[in-house]
Design an enzyme around this catalytic site. Sequence first.
Site, PDB file in Angstrom:
ATOM      1  CG  ASP A  47      37.989  14.972 -43.497  1.00  0.00           C
ATOM      2  OD1 ASP A  47      37.304  15.832 -44.084  1.00  0.00           O
ATOM      3  OD2 ASP A  47      37.902  14.786 -42.261  1.00  0.00           O
TER       4      ASP A  47
ATOM      5  CE1 TYR B  69      29.861  17.320 -47.547  1.00  0.00           C
ATOM      6  CE2 TYR B  69      31.363  16.198 -46.036  1.00  0.00           C
ATOM      7  CZ  TYR B  69      31.104  17.217 -46.942  1.00  0.00           C
ATOM      8  OH  TYR B  69      32.100  18.122 -47.251  1.00  0.00           O
TER       9      TYR B  69
ATOM     10  CD1 TRP C 113      38.163  18.226 -39.528  1.00  0.00           C
ATOM     11  CD2 TRP C 113      39.226  18.929 -37.703  1.00  0.00           C
ATOM     12  NE1 TRP C 113      38.107  17.224 -38.592  1.00  0.00           N
ATOM     13  CE2 TRP C 113      38.761  17.622 -37.461  1.00  0.00           C
ATOM     14  CE3 TRP C 113      39.952  19.566 -36.689  1.00  0.00           C
ATOM     15  CZ2 TRP C 113      38.966  16.948 -36.260  1.00  0.00           C
ATOM     16  CZ3 TRP C 113      40.163  18.889 -35.498  1.00  0.00           C
ATOM     17  CH2 TRP C 113      39.673  17.595 -35.280  1.00  0.00           C
TER      18      TRP C 113
HETATM   19  N1  LIG Z   1      33.730  23.132 -44.339  1.00  0.00           N
HETATM   20  C1  LIG Z   1      34.520  22.101 -44.095  1.00  0.00           C
HETATM   21  O1  LIG Z   1      34.934  21.846 -42.948  1.00  0.00           O
HETATM   22  C2  LIG Z   1      34.958  21.208 -45.216  1.00  0.00           C
HETATM   23  C3  LIG Z   1      35.791  20.126 -44.929  1.00  0.00           C
HETATM   24  C4  LIG Z   1      36.205  19.295 -45.970  1.00  0.00           C
HETATM   25  C5  LIG Z   1      35.798  19.559 -47.265  1.00  0.00           C
HETATM   26  N2  LIG Z   1      34.976  20.605 -47.528  1.00  0.00           N
HETATM   27  C6  LIG Z   1      34.580  20.851 -48.921  1.00  0.00           C
HETATM   28  O2  LIG Z   1      35.084  22.111 -49.282  1.00  0.00           O
HETATM   29  C7  LIG Z   1      34.222  22.736 -50.223  1.00  0.00           C
HETATM   30  C8  LIG Z   1      33.898  24.144 -49.763  1.00  0.00           C
HETATM   31  O3  LIG Z   1      33.280  24.058 -48.485  1.00  0.00           O
HETATM   32  P1  LIG Z   1      32.720  25.354 -47.757  1.00  0.00           P
HETATM   33  O4  LIG Z   1      33.094  25.239 -46.336  1.00  0.00           O
HETATM   34  O5  LIG Z   1      33.063  26.571 -48.538  1.00  0.00           O
HETATM   35  O6  LIG Z   1      31.156  25.053 -47.878  1.00  0.00           O
HETATM   36  P2  LIG Z   1      29.937  26.075 -47.823  1.00  0.00           P
HETATM   37  O7  LIG Z   1      30.306  27.275 -47.026  1.00  0.00           O
HETATM   38  O8  LIG Z   1      28.732  25.289 -47.424  1.00  0.00           O
HETATM   39  O9  LIG Z   1      29.813  26.542 -49.334  1.00  0.00           O
HETATM   40  C9  LIG Z   1      29.188  25.769 -50.316  1.00  0.00           C
HETATM   41  C10 LIG Z   1      28.411  26.723 -51.195  1.00  0.00           C
HETATM   42  O10 LIG Z   1      27.802  25.973 -52.238  1.00  0.00           O
HETATM   43  C11 LIG Z   1      26.508  26.521 -52.421  1.00  0.00           C
HETATM   44  N3  LIG Z   1      25.628  25.607 -53.114  1.00  0.00           N
HETATM   45  C12 LIG Z   1      24.831  24.630 -52.587  1.00  0.00           C
HETATM   46  N4  LIG Z   1      24.103  24.061 -53.555  1.00  0.00           N
HETATM   47  C13 LIG Z   1      24.447  24.678 -54.714  1.00  0.00           C
HETATM   48  C14 LIG Z   1      24.022  24.531 -56.043  1.00  0.00           C
HETATM   49  N5  LIG Z   1      23.081  23.662 -56.401  1.00  0.00           N
HETATM   50  N6  LIG Z   1      24.583  25.334 -56.993  1.00  0.00           N
HETATM   51  C15 LIG Z   1      25.517  26.242 -56.644  1.00  0.00           C
HETATM   52  N7  LIG Z   1      25.943  26.445 -55.391  1.00  0.00           N
HETATM   53  C16 LIG Z   1      25.413  25.655 -54.445  1.00  0.00           C
HETATM   54  C17 LIG Z   1      26.026  26.820 -51.023  1.00  0.00           C
HETATM   55  O11 LIG Z   1      24.930  27.711 -51.053  1.00  0.00           O
HETATM   56  P3  LIG Z   1      23.779  27.569 -49.929  1.00  0.00           P
HETATM   57  O12 LIG Z   1      24.494  27.607 -48.612  1.00  0.00           O
HETATM   58  O13 LIG Z   1      22.913  28.745 -50.198  1.00  0.00           O
HETATM   59  O14 LIG Z   1      23.114  26.249 -50.164  1.00  0.00           O
HETATM   60  C18 LIG Z   1      27.277  27.443 -50.431  1.00  0.00           C
HETATM   61  O15 LIG Z   1      27.329  28.825 -50.705  1.00  0.00           O
HETATM   62  C19 LIG Z   1      33.031  21.795 -50.371  1.00  0.00           C
HETATM   63  O16 LIG Z   1      33.223  20.985 -51.495  1.00  0.00           O
HETATM   64  C20 LIG Z   1      33.089  20.932 -49.135  1.00  0.00           C
HETATM   65  O17 LIG Z   1      32.509  19.672 -49.364  1.00  0.00           O
HETATM   66  C21 LIG Z   1      34.561  21.433 -46.537  1.00  0.00           C
END
Ligand SMILES: NC(=O)c1ccc[n+]([C@@H]2O[C@H](COP(=O)([O-])OP(=O)(O)OC[C@H]3O[C@@H](n4cnc5c(N)ncnc54)[C@H](OP(=O)(O)O)[C@@H]3O)[C@@H](O)[C@H]2O)c1
Length: 282
Positions: A107, A130, A156
């Site tokens: 979002d 971001y 979220w």
């Molecule tokens: N969390 C939210 O509230 C939210 C909201 C809207 C959208 N999103 C989107 O939803 C998706 C999933 O989010 P999430 O909450 O699962 O995020 P997350 O927990 O931060 O997971 C992202 C993963 O990607 C890994 N990563 C980082 N750099 C990398 C690289 N170069 N190669 C391979 N892996 C890498 C991270 O590892 P490290 O931690 O070791 O760096 C982490 O394990 C993302 O695209 C995020 O932008 C999330």
Amino acid sequence: MSKRSIKIVVTGASGQLGQCLKSISTNWDYSITFLDKQNLDITSVKQVYDVLTTIQPDIIINTAAYTHVDLAEEESDRAYQINAEAVNTVTRFCKENETKLIHISTDYVFDGEGLEPYTEERETNPKTVYGASKLAGENSILNSNLAAFWIIRTSWLYSNYGKNFYKTILDLADKNTILSVVNDQWGSPTRAEELADFILRYLPQLSSETRGIYHFSNSGSCTWFDFAKAILNKHNSHTEITAIKSSEFPTKARRPSYSVLDNSKITQVFKYKFKNWLDALG
Ligand SMILES: NC(=O)c1ccc[n+]([C@@H]2O[C@H](COP(=O)([O-])OP(=O)(O)OC[C@H]3O[C@@H](n4cnc5c(N)ncnc54)[C@H](OP(=O)(O)O)[C@@H]3O)[C@@H](O)[C@H]2O)c1
């Protein structure tokens, strides 16, 4: 293509959504390879090509991302490297190998100044590094003219895995008798398991006909304060909670005041019925 024959790679497998996908993957007859950053660093062009050429997946689910919203303001290069350049590399691989792509976005590509839920067609206008880096990632997919892709924007995201608001509130409630939470930022909490289930359930429908951007969040909206209160209620916590203004909780990256996603496109295209955010919390 029968479900059994679908070969899938999940990137960022040790992240929140990656772990949710893994936890429910046994419900499905797919052949899924979960790759964390150690096994596939998506910023390494060589690794992307070597690893993915060996596996030859039908579908890549890219959950890997740089998600440190505040730190991104200082680490802009790193944020763009992971959220934009690496997405471009993965997309190029997909294009060259006729691989389908499911990419997760946010979002934060919007300015968060709206007064009504954001549809997929609404103009983007990110206000943070971001958000801008994630938008650049989206654009590299859109400009690639890839035959079959979904860009799923969510908001979220929470679960029992990784770092998220839900877990932070429970941690803080353990250590404090009173919590202060902002009550002037609106959004829609999204249970990560529900998103993971949607992806695995509907991915056989990923095709050139369904390609495009989709918004996925639980229905309804609330403030962070409402969400925190509901989390504490669910866990029968006696921790007191007070509502504060965003100005009382300054952050490096500006947070959207209104970030509700309109998810009716998914409902129309896939006949998917979203749970209300409060029901999803359980
Ligand atoms: N969390 C939210 O509230 C939210 C909201 C809207 C959208 N999103 C989107 O939803 C998706 C999933 O989010 P999430 O909450 O699962 O995020 P997350 O927990 O931060 O997971 C992202 C993963 O990607 C890994 N990563 C980082 N750099 C990398 C690289 N170069 N190669 C391979 N892996 C890498 C991270 O590892 P490290 O931690 O070791 O760096 C982490 O394990 C993302 O695209 C995020 O932008 C999330």
